[in-house]
Design a protein around this motif. Structure first.
Motif, mmCIF file in Angstrom:
data_model
loop_
_atom_site.group_PDB
_atom_site.id
_atom_site.type_symbol
_atom_site.label_atom_id
_atom_site.label_comp_id
_atom_site.label_asym_id
_atom_site.label_seq_id
_atom_site.Cartn_x
_atom_site.Cartn_y
_atom_site.Cartn_z
ATOM 1 N N ALA A 20 0.829 -1.207 0.000
ATOM 2 C CA ALA A 20 0.000 0.000 0.000
ATOM 3 C C ALA A 20 0.865 1.259 0.000
ATOM 4 O O ALA A 20 0.594 2.210 -0.737
ATOM 5 C CB ALA A 20 -0.938 -0.010 1.209
ATOM 6 N N ALA A 21 1.913 1.263 0.832
ATOM 7 C CA ALA A 21 2.804 2.427 0.900
ATOM 8 C C ALA A 21 3.530 2.632 -0.431
ATOM 9 O O ALA A 21 3.663 3.766 -0.904
ATOM 10 C CB ALA A 21 3.802 2.255 2.042
ATOM 11 N N LEU A 22 3.983 1.536 -1.035
ATOM 12 C CA LEU A 22 4.668 1.612 -2.323
ATOM 13 C C LEU A 22 3.750 2.191 -3.391
ATOM 14 O O LEU A 22 4.118 3.123 -4.102
ATOM 15 C CB LEU A 22 5.160 0.225 -2.747
ATOM 16 N N ARG A 23 2.563 1.651 -3.490
ATOM 17 C CA ARG A 23 1.632 2.102 -4.522
ATOM 18 C C ARG A 23 1.221 3.557 -4.314
ATOM 19 O O ARG A 23 1.108 4.315 -5.270
ATOM 20 C CB ARG A 23 0.401 1.200 -4.554
ATOM 21 N N ALA A 30 2.903 6.072 -2.725
ATOM 22 C CA ALA A 30 4.002 7.002 -3.016
ATOM 23 C C ALA A 30 4.366 6.983 -4.496
ATOM 24 O O ALA A 30 4.539 8.039 -5.119
ATOM 25 C CB ALA A 30 5.215 6.654 -2.161
ATOM 26 N N MET A 31 4.487 5.799 -5.063
ATOM 27 C CA MET A 31 4.902 5.697 -6.462
ATOM 28 C C MET A 31 3.826 6.189 -7.432
ATOM 29 O O MET A 31 4.153 6.699 -8.503
ATOM 30 C CB MET A 31 5.294 4.257 -6.808
ATOM 31 N N SER A 32 2.556 6.052 -7.067
ATOM 32 C CA SER A 32 1.507 6.536 -7.973
ATOM 33 C C SER A 32 1.555 8.060 -8.077
ATOM 34 O O SER A 32 1.345 8.623 -9.154
ATOM 35 C CB SER A 32 0.129 6.057 -7.531
ATOM 36 N N LYS A 33 1.860 8.739 -6.967
ATOM 37 C CA LYS A 33 1.988 10.204 -7.004
ATOM 38 C C LYS A 33 3.215 10.608 -7.815
ATOM 39 O O LYS A 33 3.151 11.532 -8.628
ATOM 40 C CB LYS A 33 2.074 10.764 -5.585
ATOM 41 N N ALA A 34 4.315 9.920 -7.593
ATOM 42 C CA ALA A 34 5.530 10.212 -8.349
ATOM 43 C C ALA A 34 5.302 9.939 -9.838
ATOM 44 O O ALA A 34 5.674 10.749 -10.689
ATOM 45 C CB ALA A 34 6.702 9.378 -7.819
ATOM 46 N N GLN A 35 4.681 8.813 -10.153
ATOM 47 C CA GLN A 35 4.419 8.450 -11.549
ATOM 48 C C GLN A 35 3.495 9.461 -12.207
ATOM 49 O O GLN A 35 3.699 9.831 -13.374
ATOM 50 C CB GLN A 35 3.826 7.046 -11.646
ATOM 51 N N ALA A 36 2.497 9.937 -11.476
ATOM 52 C CA ALA A 36 1.588 10.955 -12.021
ATOM 53 C C ALA A 36 2.357 12.230 -12.358
ATOM 54 O O ALA A 36 2.126 12.856 -13.399
ATOM 55 C CB ALA A 36 0.471 11.250 -11.027
ATOM 56 N N LEU A 37 3.274 12.600 -11.498
ATOM 57 C CA LEU A 37 4.096 13.788 -11.724
ATOM 58 C C LEU A 37 4.985 13.608 -12.960
ATOM 59 O O LEU A 37 5.051 14.489 -13.831
ATOM 60 C CB LEU A 37 4.933 14.055 -10.473
ATOM 61 N N TRP A 38 5.647 12.451 -13.061
ATOM 62 C CA TRP A 38 6.508 12.161 -14.220
ATOM 63 C C TRP A 38 5.696 12.127 -15.517
ATOM 64 O O TRP A 38 6.095 12.691 -16.527
ATOM 65 C CB TRP A 38 7.240 10.837 -14.033
ATOM 66 N N PHE A 59 8.680 6.908 2.940
ATOM 67 C CA PHE A 59 8.774 5.682 2.147
ATOM 68 C C PHE A 59 9.784 5.850 1.023
ATOM 69 O O PHE A 59 10.612 4.971 0.796
ATOM 70 C CB PHE A 59 7.408 5.286 1.573
ATOM 71 N N LEU A 60 9.725 6.965 0.308
ATOM 72 C CA LEU A 60 10.658 7.201 -0.793
ATOM 73 C C LEU A 60 12.103 7.257 -0.296
ATOM 74 O O LEU A 60 13.012 6.751 -0.961
ATOM 75 C CB LEU A 60 10.304 8.483 -1.543
ATOM 76 N N LYS A 61 12.318 7.851 0.881
ATOM 77 C CA LYS A 61 13.670 7.889 1.442
ATOM 78 C C LYS A 61 14.175 6.482 1.729
ATOM 79 O O LYS A 61 15.303 6.131 1.410
ATOM 80 C CB LYS A 61 13.690 8.714 2.738
ATOM 81 N N GLU A 62 13.329 5.665 2.327
ATOM 82 C CA GLU A 62 13.723 4.288 2.646
ATOM 83 C C GLU A 62 13.934 3.477 1.374
ATOM 84 O O GLU A 62 14.888 2.717 1.256
ATOM 85 C CB GLU A 62 12.655 3.634 3.530
#
Length: 131
Positions: free
Chosen positions: A27-30, A32-40, A109-112
């Motif tokens: 859940a944490a991965l999805r 954080a990464m979904s927000k980053a992916q949306a930005l990219w 999460f992204l830092k870890e």
């Protein structure tokens, strides 16, 4: 005889697959990464969006690609760097682009994630020279 770097990468990949079985991690991965992916995605698909990002941050974001195996880690490091140095500007850009804002949990999460990936990359680079 297998290459040490290849073997280490297989071990790391199987550990990552095992981590995805944990609901909290997944859940944490999805999230954080979904927000980053949306930005990219927004930056790469629209010049207007890319201009908004560049206007707010005075730079464009690094984005992951398929040809470099560590590009996702580098792109995440870029986002973390922007969060640290220009957090308010990043939030303004994300609000203008109507992208969900990163939370403190996402940032942690992204830092870890990057910390683990950097460790993995260092070991792979070491193995390239040993083998």
């Amino acid at each position: 005889m297998r290459c040490g770097a290849h073997t280490f990468n297989l071990v790391a990949s199987s550990d990552a697959d095992a981590a995805l079985r944990d609901g909290n991690f997944k859940a944490a991965l999805r999230k954080a990464m979904s927000k980053a992916q949306a930005l990219w995605n927004t930056q790469n698909r629209s010049t207007v969006s890319a201009d908004i990002i560049e206007e707010e941050l005075s730079q464009r974001l690094k984005t992951p690609n398929e040809t470099r195996w560590n590009s996702r880690q580098e792109a995440c490091l870029c986002i973390l760097d922007v969060m640290d140095k220009k957090g308010a500007a990043l939030q303004r850009a994300m609000m203008k682009l109507k992208i969900a804002l990163f939370t403190d949990a996402d940032r942690n999460f992204l830092k870890e994630y990057c910390s683990v990936r950097i460790s993995h990359c260092k070991r792979l680079n070491f193995l390239k020279f040993v083998v």
